[in-house]
Scaffold this motif. Structure first.
Motif, mmCIF file in Angstrom:
data_model
loop_
_atom_site.group_PDB
_atom_site.id
_atom_site.type_symbol
_atom_site.label_atom_id
_atom_site.label_comp_id
_atom_site.label_asym_id
_atom_site.label_seq_id
_atom_site.Cartn_x
_atom_site.Cartn_y
_atom_site.Cartn_z
ATOM 1 N N UNK A 14 0.818 -1.208 0.000
ATOM 2 C CA UNK A 14 0.000 0.000 0.000
ATOM 3 C C UNK A 14 0.855 1.262 0.000
ATOM 4 N N UNK A 15 2.109 1.145 0.463
ATOM 5 C CA UNK A 15 2.997 2.307 0.534
ATOM 6 C C UNK A 15 4.029 2.351 -0.574
ATOM 7 N N UNK A 16 4.177 1.255 -1.301
ATOM 8 C CA UNK A 16 5.197 1.179 -2.343
ATOM 9 C C UNK A 16 4.572 0.640 -3.626
ATOM 10 N N UNK A 17 4.543 1.450 -4.700
ATOM 11 C CA UNK A 17 3.902 0.990 -5.939
ATOM 12 C C UNK A 17 4.765 0.025 -6.752
ATOM 13 N N UNK A 18 6.007 -0.200 -6.358
ATOM 14 C CA UNK A 18 6.919 -1.004 -7.170
ATOM 15 C C UNK A 18 6.564 -2.495 -7.217
ATOM 16 N N UNK A 19 6.292 -3.151 -6.082
ATOM 17 C CA UNK A 19 6.068 -4.604 -6.152
ATOM 18 C C UNK A 19 4.713 -4.953 -6.764
ATOM 19 N N UNK A 20 4.699 -5.977 -7.588
ATOM 20 C CA UNK A 20 3.447 -6.451 -8.196
ATOM 21 C C UNK A 20 2.759 -7.494 -7.322
ATOM 22 N N UNK A 21 3.561 -8.225 -6.542
ATOM 23 C CA UNK A 21 3.006 -9.286 -5.717
ATOM 24 C C UNK A 21 3.636 -9.248 -4.334
ATOM 25 N N UNK A 22 3.029 -9.999 -3.419
ATOM 26 C CA UNK A 22 3.599 -10.110 -2.074
ATOM 27 C C UNK A 22 4.947 -10.823 -2.107
ATOM 28 N N UNK A 23 5.124 -11.741 -3.071
ATOM 29 C CA UNK A 23 6.377 -12.477 -3.158
ATOM 30 C C UNK A 23 7.546 -11.526 -3.367
ATOM 31 N N UNK A 24 7.337 -10.477 -4.157
ATOM 32 C CA UNK A 24 8.399 -9.501 -4.359
ATOM 33 C C UNK A 24 8.744 -8.787 -3.062
ATOM 34 N N UNK A 25 7.714 -8.463 -2.288
ATOM 35 C CA UNK A 25 7.945 -7.761 -1.024
ATOM 36 C C UNK A 25 8.783 -8.620 -0.085
ATOM 37 N N UNK A 26 8.593 -9.939 -0.157
ATOM 38 C CA UNK A 26 9.356 -10.847 0.702
ATOM 39 C C UNK A 26 10.858 -10.792 0.420
ATOM 40 N N UNK A 182 4.534 9.809 0.129
ATOM 41 C CA UNK A 182 5.747 9.117 -0.288
ATOM 42 C C UNK A 182 6.999 9.953 -0.065
ATOM 43 N N UNK A 183 8.027 9.280 0.417
ATOM 44 C CA UNK A 183 9.353 9.853 0.656
ATOM 45 C C UNK A 183 9.375 10.905 1.754
ATOM 46 N N UNK A 184 8.243 11.171 2.409
ATOM 47 C CA UNK A 184 8.220 12.126 3.499
ATOM 48 C C UNK A 184 8.525 13.539 3.064
ATOM 49 N N UNK A 185 8.547 13.783 1.753
ATOM 50 C CA UNK A 185 8.929 15.086 1.217
ATOM 51 C C UNK A 185 7.766 15.694 0.461
ATOM 52 N N UNK A 186 7.191 16.786 0.961
ATOM 53 C CA UNK A 186 6.053 17.399 0.287
ATOM 54 C C UNK A 186 6.487 18.117 -0.982
ATOM 55 N N UNK A 187 5.631 18.070 -1.981
ATOM 56 C CA UNK A 187 5.941 18.739 -3.240
ATOM 57 C C UNK A 187 4.833 19.691 -3.672
ATOM 58 N N UNK A 188 3.791 19.796 -2.858
ATOM 59 C CA UNK A 188 2.701 20.662 -3.270
ATOM 60 C C UNK A 188 2.178 21.465 -2.091
ATOM 61 N N UNK A 189 1.082 21.037 -1.511
ATOM 62 C CA UNK A 189 0.408 21.831 -0.493
ATOM 63 C C UNK A 189 1.279 22.252 0.680
ATOM 64 N N UNK A 190 2.084 21.356 1.288
ATOM 65 C CA UNK A 190 2.845 21.775 2.447
ATOM 66 C C UNK A 190 3.870 22.850 2.150
#
Length: 231
Positions: A14-26, A182-190
């Motif tokens: 939910x926090x990282x768009x890179x992995x396609x499956x749970x197996x990748x996260x492992x 993402x990345x803890x770095x604001x790029x717009x509103x803040x």
């Protein structure tokens, strides 16, 4: 236990768009580093310090992440990539995200004794890559630490810290509440206060240029008149 693992892997997806499956996260080094830390921390709590350190050193060797066995870490902790250092007395809440090359470091105790010397990180905090959070400070819930920020003071709940030495962007928490940044770095509103400041400076610069052009226009006829008199 299996359900908790699935929930943990899903929290990372939910926090990282890179992995396609749970197996990748492992395969993520942060996942393995946390697994090793759970074992090392259990040994540390049982006063089996050598074995705890042994597991810690093995984990650091294979993951590139150094988590002291004494550190206390909550649920769904996610280190994206690696090369992170977390000190002995650090305390980390639930759903915390840390990016690469972050240090949760300590300060030299004035009394010469160990004691609490590493930061306490609240729930849902995001720490951007390269950030250094130093000393026995508290980072409030839902705070964001921008990339390469150096934080040595208390961080209020919901604040976004940027810079060296880190300062708050002064965005009220109620105006900036999102599930995840993402990345803890604001790029717009803040960044609105900074953007407003830049726009104000640009307006003032434009006004100064207009005044300068007007002064030049006033001086030109005088210079031309003097030139005609000399002739």
């Amino acid at each position: 236990m299996f359900e908790r693992l699935i929930a943990y892997l899903d929290s990372i997806k939910a926090r990282d768009p890179a992995p396609r499956t749970r197996w990748e996260v492992l395969l993520y080094p942060g996942v393995w580093a946390l697994a090793y830390h759970r074992v090392a921390h259990w040994l540390f709590e049982a006063d089996l310090f050598f074995l705890a350190r042994l597991v810690n050193h093995w984990s650091r060797m294979v993951t590139g992440i150094d988590i002291h066995p004494g550190a206390i870490i909550g649920r769904n902790f996610f280190i994206d990539h690696g090369f992170t250092v977390i000190g002995e007395t650090a305390e980390i809440g639930d759903n915390v995200t840390i990016y690469q090359c972050v240090t949760l470091g300590g300060t030299n105790p004035t009394n010469g004794q160990g004691g609490k010397r590493h930061p306490t990180i609240g729930d849902d905090v995001i720490i951007g890559s390269g950030a250094q959070v130093i000393g026995p400070i508290t980072v409030g819930r839902r705070a964001r630490i921008g990339a390469n920020a150096v934080v040595t003071d208390e961080v209020p709940e919901g604040a976004t810290m940027i810079g060296l030495k880190a300062r708050s962007t002064l965005v009220p928490a109620e105006d900036w509440v999102k599930e995840f940044l993402p990345y803890g770095t604001p790029c717009d509103d803040p960044c609105a206060p900074s953007r407003d400041c830049v726009e104000k400076l640009e307006t003032e610069l434009k006004a100064l240029r207009s005044e300068l052009d007007a002064l030049r226009s006033e001086r030109q006829p005088v210079s031309a008149k003097r030139s005609g008199t000399d002739d």
